[in-house]
Every structure is written in C-alpha cells, then in structure tokens.
Design an enzyme around this catalytic site. Sequence first.
Site, PDB file in Angstrom:
ATOM      1  N   ASP A  47       0.766  -1.258   0.000  1.00  0.00           N
ATOM      2  CA  ASP A  47       0.000   0.000   0.000  1.00  0.00           C
ATOM      3  C   ASP A  47       0.795   1.305   0.000  1.00  0.00           C
ATOM      4  O   ASP A  47       0.432   2.250   0.689  1.00  0.00           O
ATOM      5  CB  ASP A  47      -0.958   0.025   1.198  1.00  0.00           C
ATOM      6  CG  ASP A  47      -1.839  -1.210   1.298  1.00  0.00           C
ATOM      7  OD1 ASP A  47      -1.967  -1.943   0.321  1.00  0.00           O
ATOM      8  OD2 ASP A  47      -2.402  -1.428   2.385  1.00  0.00           O
ATOM      9  N   LYS A  85      -7.138  -4.394  -2.905  1.00  0.00           N
ATOM     10  CA  LYS A  85      -7.868  -4.969  -1.783  1.00  0.00           C
ATOM     11  C   LYS A  85      -8.604  -3.889  -1.005  1.00  0.00           C
ATOM     12  O   LYS A  85      -8.291  -2.713  -1.112  1.00  0.00           O
ATOM     13  CB  LYS A  85      -6.900  -5.714  -0.862  1.00  0.00           C
ATOM     14  CG  LYS A  85      -5.827  -4.805  -0.260  1.00  0.00           C
ATOM     15  CD  LYS A  85      -4.819  -5.581   0.560  1.00  0.00           C
ATOM     16  CE  LYS A  85      -3.808  -4.669   1.218  1.00  0.00           C
ATOM     17  NZ  LYS A  85      -4.311  -3.734   2.200  1.00  0.00           N
ATOM     18  N   CYS A 119      -2.161  -1.950   7.976  1.00  0.00           N
ATOM     19  CA  CYS A 119      -2.068  -3.018   6.973  1.00  0.00           C
ATOM     20  C   CYS A 119      -0.814  -3.872   7.122  1.00  0.00           C
ATOM     21  O   CYS A 119      -0.878  -5.091   6.971  1.00  0.00           O
ATOM     22  CB  CYS A 119      -2.170  -2.432   5.567  1.00  0.00           C
ATOM     23  SG  CYS A 119      -3.797  -1.675   5.251  1.00  0.00           S
TER      24      CYS A 119
END
Length: 179
Positions: A13, A75, A108
Amino acid sequence: MLEIENCSLVVVDVQGKLAQIMYEKEQLFKNIQILIKAANILSIPILWCQQVPKALGPTIPEIAELLLGVEPINKACFSCTGHEQFNDKLKQLDTEQVLICGIETHICVYQTAVDLHRKGFEVNVVSDAVSSRTLENKQIALERMSCEGCKLSSVEMALFELLKTAEHLHFKEIAKLIK
C-alpha cells in the site's frame, strides 16, 4: 536465516497522498526501492498490494515503475491475507519466508504480518522500509509484531542475510544499492 530460494517480498500500500504524509517518507521510499531492486536482482518473487486505489490513489510512481511485470492486488481488507488473490499467489510461490515493507506499519503491515505468522510463515518486517504517519504508531506496531512472533530486520541486514557471503554472484550489485 533468510534464504533466497525460500523468500518472497510483499509490498504493502505505498499509495498516493497517504504515502506523502508518512514519517521520514524519503528514507522509506528509498529503502523500499532498494528492496524491490534487490528482489529483482536475486529473482525473489514480489507480491504488490494496493488498498482501495480508487480512494487512496495508485502506488507512487517511483515504486510502481520498479514493479513492471507484477500485477497489483487491489484490496479493501487491511490484512493482505484477507484477499483470496493474495493467498492464491502466495501459495503458488511456495515460499515459507516473507519480507514485508510498506505502509502503514500499525494497520495493513501489522495485520498482514501477524496473519501470515499465524498461517505458519516466517515473517520478517523490514523496519526501515515500513512507516506510519507518526513515529509512535510505527514503534508500537513494530513492538507488537515482534511480541507476536514476527522478526524485525533492516534493509541492509535482510539483504546481507540473503547473500550469506561476499563471494555471492550478486554481492557487488546488491552492495551498490546500499551505498
């Protein structure tokens, strides 16, 4: 100890405006770039994840341009393991060790690392290639991951652990990345 043939790299990310507000972002971006370049040199497979790119934007160009040929996994779940495509690709790689870099350390990265560890992977969080908006969140996450069984490493430590010797075929090429 990390083994080239048993290791994969997960890039989590590193996207859009969020990436631009990370603690010590310049060093973060540099270290992630080094890891990706080294993984490419050593033929270590890479899994590339993006958190809701429609909202957060795409992976920053200086990272994305190093991931040519790697399909991003988009995602919505915080843990990469919450996405079936990620799990399928990781299973196909048939590696037991995972290096993790990216953002944010306390969300994350943390959830992915702990979930992978619980699934039986040897997880190595590259502590100078992860970040959060605040140093405090990064430090708390690193401490929690360590307490939960994940290993902490640095870019240089991980790369030299993979190489094992200055006589490795790619030693000079990898050493140039760090200098």
